[in-house]
Design a protein around this motif. Structure first.
Motif, mmCIF file in Angstrom:
data_model
loop_
_atom_site.group_PDB
_atom_site.id
_atom_site.type_symbol
_atom_site.label_atom_id
_atom_site.label_comp_id
_atom_site.label_asym_id
_atom_site.label_seq_id
_atom_site.Cartn_x
_atom_site.Cartn_y
_atom_site.Cartn_z
ATOM 1 N N GLU A 75 -5.796 -3.432 90.494
ATOM 2 C CA GLU A 75 -5.131 -4.652 90.058
ATOM 3 C C GLU A 75 -5.264 -4.821 88.557
ATOM 4 O OE1 GLU A 75 -5.968 -9.338 90.708
ATOM 5 O OE2 GLU A 75 -5.468 -8.204 92.527
ATOM 6 N N VAL A 76 -6.419 -4.403 88.022
ATOM 7 C CA VAL A 76 -6.639 -4.471 86.580
ATOM 8 C C VAL A 76 -7.499 -3.284 86.161
ATOM 9 C CG1 VAL A 76 -8.656 -5.970 86.850
ATOM 10 C CG2 VAL A 76 -7.460 -5.917 84.668
ATOM 11 N N ALA A 77 -7.162 -2.714 85.031
ATOM 12 C CA ALA A 77 -7.981 -1.649 84.446
ATOM 13 C C ALA A 77 -8.791 -2.242 83.301
ATOM 14 C CB ALA A 77 -7.106 -0.517 83.933
ATOM 15 N N VAL A 78 -10.100 -2.024 83.334
ATOM 16 C CA VAL A 78 -10.988 -2.439 82.253
ATOM 17 C C VAL A 78 -11.443 -1.178 81.537
ATOM 18 C CG1 VAL A 78 -13.137 -3.574 81.623
ATOM 19 C CG2 VAL A 78 -11.744 -4.493 83.489
ATOM 20 N N VAL A 79 -10.989 -0.976 80.321
ATOM 21 C CA VAL A 79 -11.334 0.202 79.539
ATOM 22 C C VAL A 79 -12.389 -0.189 78.513
ATOM 23 C CG1 VAL A 79 -10.468 2.120 78.170
ATOM 24 C CG2 VAL A 79 -8.952 0.976 79.789
ATOM 25 N N VAL A 80 -13.495 0.535 78.507
ATOM 26 C CA VAL A 80 -14.560 0.266 77.553
ATOM 27 C C VAL A 80 -14.533 1.346 76.481
ATOM 28 C CG1 VAL A 80 -17.013 -0.206 77.225
ATOM 29 C CG2 VAL A 80 -15.923 -0.729 79.426
ATOM 30 N N ARG A 91 -1.266 -2.187 85.872
ATOM 31 C CA ARG A 91 -0.572 -3.468 85.944
ATOM 32 C C ARG A 91 -1.053 -4.392 84.827
ATOM 33 N NH1 ARG A 91 -1.616 -4.621 92.393
ATOM 34 N NH2 ARG A 91 -0.919 -2.576 93.143
ATOM 35 N N ARG A 92 -2.369 -4.411 84.654
ATOM 36 C CA ARG A 92 -2.977 -5.214 83.605
ATOM 37 C C ARG A 92 -4.109 -4.406 83.007
ATOM 38 N NH1 ARG A 92 -3.772 -11.525 85.149
ATOM 39 N NH2 ARG A 92 -1.985 -12.179 83.906
ATOM 40 N N THR A 93 -4.299 -4.540 81.701
ATOM 41 C CA THR A 93 -5.344 -3.771 81.018
ATOM 42 C C THR A 93 -6.178 -4.696 80.153
ATOM 43 O OG1 THR A 93 -3.907 -1.818 80.935
ATOM 44 C CG2 THR A 93 -5.825 -1.837 79.476
ATOM 45 N N VAL A 94 -7.495 -4.631 80.352
ATOM 46 C CA VAL A 94 -8.463 -5.340 79.532
ATOM 47 C C VAL A 94 -9.285 -4.291 78.801
ATOM 48 C CG1 VAL A 94 -10.485 -6.843 79.534
ATOM 49 C CG2 VAL A 94 -8.579 -7.300 81.108
ATOM 50 N N VAL A 95 -9.471 -4.461 77.505
ATOM 51 C CA VAL A 95 -10.295 -3.545 76.724
ATOM 52 C C VAL A 95 -11.553 -4.275 76.287
ATOM 53 C CG1 VAL A 95 -10.447 -2.093 74.671
ATOM 54 C CG2 VAL A 95 -8.290 -2.246 75.926
ATOM 55 N N VAL A 96 -12.705 -3.653 76.539
ATOM 56 C CA VAL A 96 -13.991 -4.146 76.056
ATOM 57 C C VAL A 96 -14.420 -3.250 74.900
ATOM 58 C CG1 VAL A 96 -16.416 -4.550 76.613
ATOM 59 C CG2 VAL A 96 -14.643 -5.018 78.326
ATOM 60 N N VAL A 97 -14.679 -3.839 73.750
ATOM 61 C CA VAL A 97 -15.082 -3.076 72.561
ATOM 62 C C VAL A 97 -16.591 -3.174 72.420
ATOM 63 C CG1 VAL A 97 -14.804 -2.751 70.085
ATOM 64 C CG2 VAL A 97 -12.868 -3.556 71.469
ATOM 65 N N ASN A 98 -17.285 -2.061 72.684
ATOM 66 C CA ASN A 98 -18.744 -1.979 72.599
ATOM 67 C C ASN A 98 -19.110 -1.503 71.193
ATOM 68 O OD1 ASN A 98 -21.209 0.225 74.188
ATOM 69 N ND2 ASN A 98 -21.509 -1.729 73.161
ATOM 70 N N ALA A 99 -19.006 -2.426 70.222
ATOM 71 C CA ALA A 99 -19.293 -2.106 68.823
ATOM 72 C C ALA A 99 -19.716 -3.381 68.129
ATOM 73 C CB ALA A 99 -18.072 -1.497 68.136
ATOM 74 N N ALA A 100 -20.582 -3.239 67.119
ATOM 75 C CA ALA A 100 -21.090 -4.409 66.404
ATOM 76 C C ALA A 100 -20.258 -4.766 65.196
ATOM 77 C CB ALA A 100 -22.535 -4.157 65.972
ATOM 78 N N THR A 101 -19.396 -3.861 64.767
ATOM 79 C CA THR A 101 -18.667 -4.036 63.518
ATOM 80 C C THR A 101 -17.201 -3.689 63.744
ATOM 81 O OG1 THR A 101 -19.421 -1.813 62.934
ATOM 82 C CG2 THR A 101 -20.650 -3.658 62.013
ATOM 83 N N PRO A 102 -16.316 -3.982 62.779
ATOM 84 C CA PRO A 102 -14.882 -3.816 63.007
ATOM 85 C C PRO A 102 -14.484 -2.388 63.360
ATOM 86 C CG PRO A 102 -15.257 -5.181 61.076
ATOM 87 C CD PRO A 102 -16.595 -4.647 61.485
#
Length: 779
Positions: free
Chosen positions: A530-535, A570-581
């Protein structure tokens, strides 16, 4: 302890004994003196945790979220709580002073050590630092605000000359120190490695004596960064009070001789020692020894788990959200990416600690909701990484004698500090461990020549130093690795003849899939969920002491992975595992982006809580995110002929973007969505207080950060943060929010003195990309 008592103690000491106390006894301890009632004191690196006296190994201690993530809450209450909790961690190990907080600014997003520091803004940084110091010192543990001053990059850090005009130095880089000193009175400060306008920070009389000890009337102790002090007389006269580490250094007999020759007045030495004794009195290391607490929560226990999960999740920042967040509990989720399985919970270097555990995002999300399928991703590392397993370590001296034979149960690497007590120097180390059967990647870390044996295979390896920085190879050791297939558990042995000072370790991990295989598997999983969470994210290869970045692009093929998943899901959420830009070229292709920082030992639990809405990720960015490499007001971190010129002046970060000195950022300082929706009403000004009516128009209770910026009417005066407040508002509720503007933001350094800025306007905003109201200054 009053001045008369301090002077009486000083009168009992000869010059030689005075000077002896002004250099560390070991890497992290100070000498005592029984005749004056002075006990030895112990320091520990911070601010992500209190590692203690061991750089590798040592006891298990709590690993906190990184400073940038904690700062993203914009809550001084959070900083104060962190100070109190770190004081508890110090109590556990009998540590008198914790070396933090770091208040250097995020001048260039390439800075490798930015994860230890709070933000690109001096006002926000200063207020958070003052709260942290207050929390820590309220428990009788000393804080050490660092690194004084203009120490915003790591390249050539031991000799770079930071060239900064006085206005910029005063308005930006000294301001966080000034606020911390004025509002919290830190018991110690740390002088940096770099030069400032041609004078080493450890000899910087105009700053150390003229401003900090003179104008600010600060009575605390100024210590050197480790191995930073280069001279005796000039450093002593330049305001440095304590040389670290010990037991040797440039003072000792050289400083005694400088006094006897008239180069240094003995009254200068007395002042240094008076400050040292005052620190000792404050932390309970003089006369009656302090009673250390024994009721401190366990590093991996339930109390710390709740605290560190909450602190991390509250600072996480929602950058984009087209209705995909929060996730629906129990819905089919494809969790994708190497950082989901190997979550970077901390940066590299002296801020690292040995944590009781580091919860991955995969473990956290799988444990929090049903229906999660975990899929590996593309490679994110290019360097060999030490494994976390039982390892035998044998140390040999130059004579060939076996000096030590021990088993390291949990430590990933081993290392030798200059003060380590052994019968003779170590010249050869033999590391060994049993590697499980299967397709494995094996190797060794260190500097020198090694013979690596695994089963019937033998490899001769040369590991050259990769850093001219003292300790650089210790912080990020060179390595070698190869892939093998083992039919049964097999012993891996690395026999290393040392060629330099570096950490040592063994590599042993399952051989990962190829990038093409990983992308194909990710696309297949995303298509059915239903949703993809990409880290995605960075690791300690990019975010570390002693090394700067060269790009903001995500390493490896992570951008390609996100785009491929977004096209299939269908839906994509991205999690950014970083402390800086980082650069996010796929931002327009996905439905939501959550910036998660380096979230500490409970990172996976915190990310799960934020994604599911159990804890609102109410953070706001503390650093602007450039739209491309080079597209920031300050970029270069590489010195030219030893000089790094701060040409951008006061136009750092959002100040420079607002003045159009760089293309508009992808995301502004102060930006963040949370899970609420907000309506701002009329803005009024009474004295220094800005008031605004605020309504939470969403169906969720939420937290808002109301920001006020000063936009002066004068030319060459950038917009700057003047004040802010955080407020929790129930769903559908309205409140009147008051923001008090700090007068230290409404001034400029002009012709050798401070001058107030009295004309212009105040902007009420959710970051300068989302201005909600304004009011004119009365003039």
């Amino acid at each position: 302890m009053d001045d008369a008592t301090l002077d009486e103690r000083l009168g009992r000491l000869t010059l030689e004994r005075k000077v002896r106390l002004l250099t560390g006894a070991t890497m992290f301890t100070l000498r005592g003196d029984d005749e004056i009632g002075l006990a030895p004191m112990a320091f520990s690196d911070g601010p992500t945790g209190v590692r203690g006296l061991d750089f590798t190994g040592g006891p298990l201690m709590s690993l906190f979220p990184n400073a940038t993530l904690l700062a993203s809450s914009w809550r001084t209450e959070t900083a104060q709580e962190v100070g109190r909790l770190l004081a508890e961690e110090a109590e556990r190990q009998h540590i008198h002073v914790v070396l933090g907080p770091t208040v250097n600014l995020h001048r260039s997003p390439l800075g490798g050590r930015l994860f230890e520091a709070y933000s690109e803004d001096p006002l926000l940084t200063g207020h958070l630092a003052a709260a942290y110091v207050s929390g820590m010192q309220s428990q009788g543990i000393g804080a050490c605000v660092k690194h004084l001053v203009a120490n915003e990059s790591e390249t050539e850090r031991h000799g770079v000359d930071s060239v900064v005009d006085e206005r910029t130095l005063r308005e930006l880089y000294l301001l966080p120190f000034e606020i911390a000193v004025e509002d919290a009175d830190p018991w110690s400060l740390m002088a940096a490695y770099n030069d400032v306008n041609g004078i080493p920070a450890t000899e910087q009389g105009p700053v150390n004596n003229g401003i900090v000890k003179g104008e600010w009337d600060w009575r605390g102790l100024l210590m050197s960064d480790w191995f930073a002090t280069r001279t005796a007389g000039p450093a002593a006269n330049g305001g440095l009070d304590l040389v670290m580490p010990g037991p040797t250094g440039p003072w000792g007999p050289a400083l005694v001789a400088a006094v006897q020759a008239g180069e240094v007045d003995e009254a200068v030495v007395d002042d240094h020692l008076r400050r040292l004794l005052l620190l000792a009195a404050r932390v309970g290391a003089i006369d009656t020894p302090r009673a250390w607490r024994t009721d401190v929560p366990e590093p991996g226990g339930a109390v710390r788990r709740e605290q560190l999960t909450r602190l991390a999740a509250e600072g996480m920042t929602v950058l984009e959200n087209d209705g995909a967040l929060p996730l629906t509990r129990g819905a089919p989720i494809a969790l994708i990416g190497r950082p989901a399985l190997e979550t970077a919970c901390m940066g590299g270097g002296s801020a690292a600690v040995r944590a009781p555990h580091e919860v991955s995002i995969a473990d956290g999300l799988v444990g929090a909701t049903d229906g999660v399928t975990v899929v590996d991703g593309v490679a994110v590392r290019v360097r060999p990484r030490a494994g976390d397993f039982r390892m035998r370590v044998r140390l040999y001296g130059a004579s060939g004698a076996l000096l030590s034979d021990a088993v390291s149960e949990e430590a990933k690497t081993v290392g030798f500090m200059p003060d380590q007590e052994l019968p003779e120097p170590v010249t050869r180390v033999v590391l060994s461990a049993v590697v499980p059967a299967g397709a494995m990647r094996v190797g060794v870390l260190g500097v020198g020549t090694a013979t690596v044996t695994i089963g019937s295979s033998t490899f001769d390896v040369t590991l050259d130093s990769e850093s001219s920085d003292i300790g650089g190879d210790f912080l990020r050791p060179p390595g070698w690795q190869t892939d093998v297939v083992l039919s049964e558990p097999t012993e891996l042995v690395a026999d290393l003849t040392l060629g330099g000072w570096a950490r040592l370790g063994l590599v042993a991990e399952p051989t990962p899939p190829t990038d093409d295989e990983a992308i194909a598997a990710a696309v297949a999983a995303a298509a059915t969920a239903e949703v993809a969470v990409v880290v995605v994210g960075l690791t300690e290869e990019q975010e570390t002491e002693a090394f700067d970045k060269s790009t903001l692009a995500l390493p490896g093929r992570q951008d390609e992975l996100v785009s491929a998943v977004a096209a299939a899901a269908r839906r994509t959420v991205v999690v950014v595992n970083a402390a800086t830009p980082v650069l996010m070229p796929w931002a327009g292709e996905v439905d939501a982006i959550l910036w998660a920082g380096l979230p500490g030992q409970e990172g996976g639990h915190a990310v799960a809580a934020a994604l599911l809405g159990d804890i609102e990720p109410a953070g706001r960015l503390v650093t602007s995110f450039p739209s491309a490499d080079g597209a920031s007001p300050a970029w270069d971190v590489t010195p030219t002929d030893g000089r790094l010129t701060y040409d951008e002046g006061v136009y750092v970060g959002y100040r420079g973007y607002a003045a159009r000195r760089a293309p508009a950022p992808a995301y502004w300082f102060g930006q963040g969505l949370g899970y609420g929706e907000w309506e701002y009403g009329a803005v009024t000004l009474a004295g220094s207080v800005v008031s605004v009516e605020l309504t939470n128009t969403s169906a969720r209770d939420s937290r808002e950060v109301v920001q006020v910026y000063l936009d002066p009417a004068e030319d060459d005066q950038p917009i700057r943060l003047a004040g802010w407040t955080t407020v929790d508002v129930a769903a559908g509720g309205s409140v009147t929010v008051e923001v008090t503007c700090d007068p230290r933001a409404a001034r400029t350094w002009d012709d050798g003195a401070w001058r107030p800025l009295t004309t212009g306007r105040l902007l009420v905003a959710r970051g300068l990309g989302d201005i909600r109201g304004e009011v004119a200054l009365p003039g």
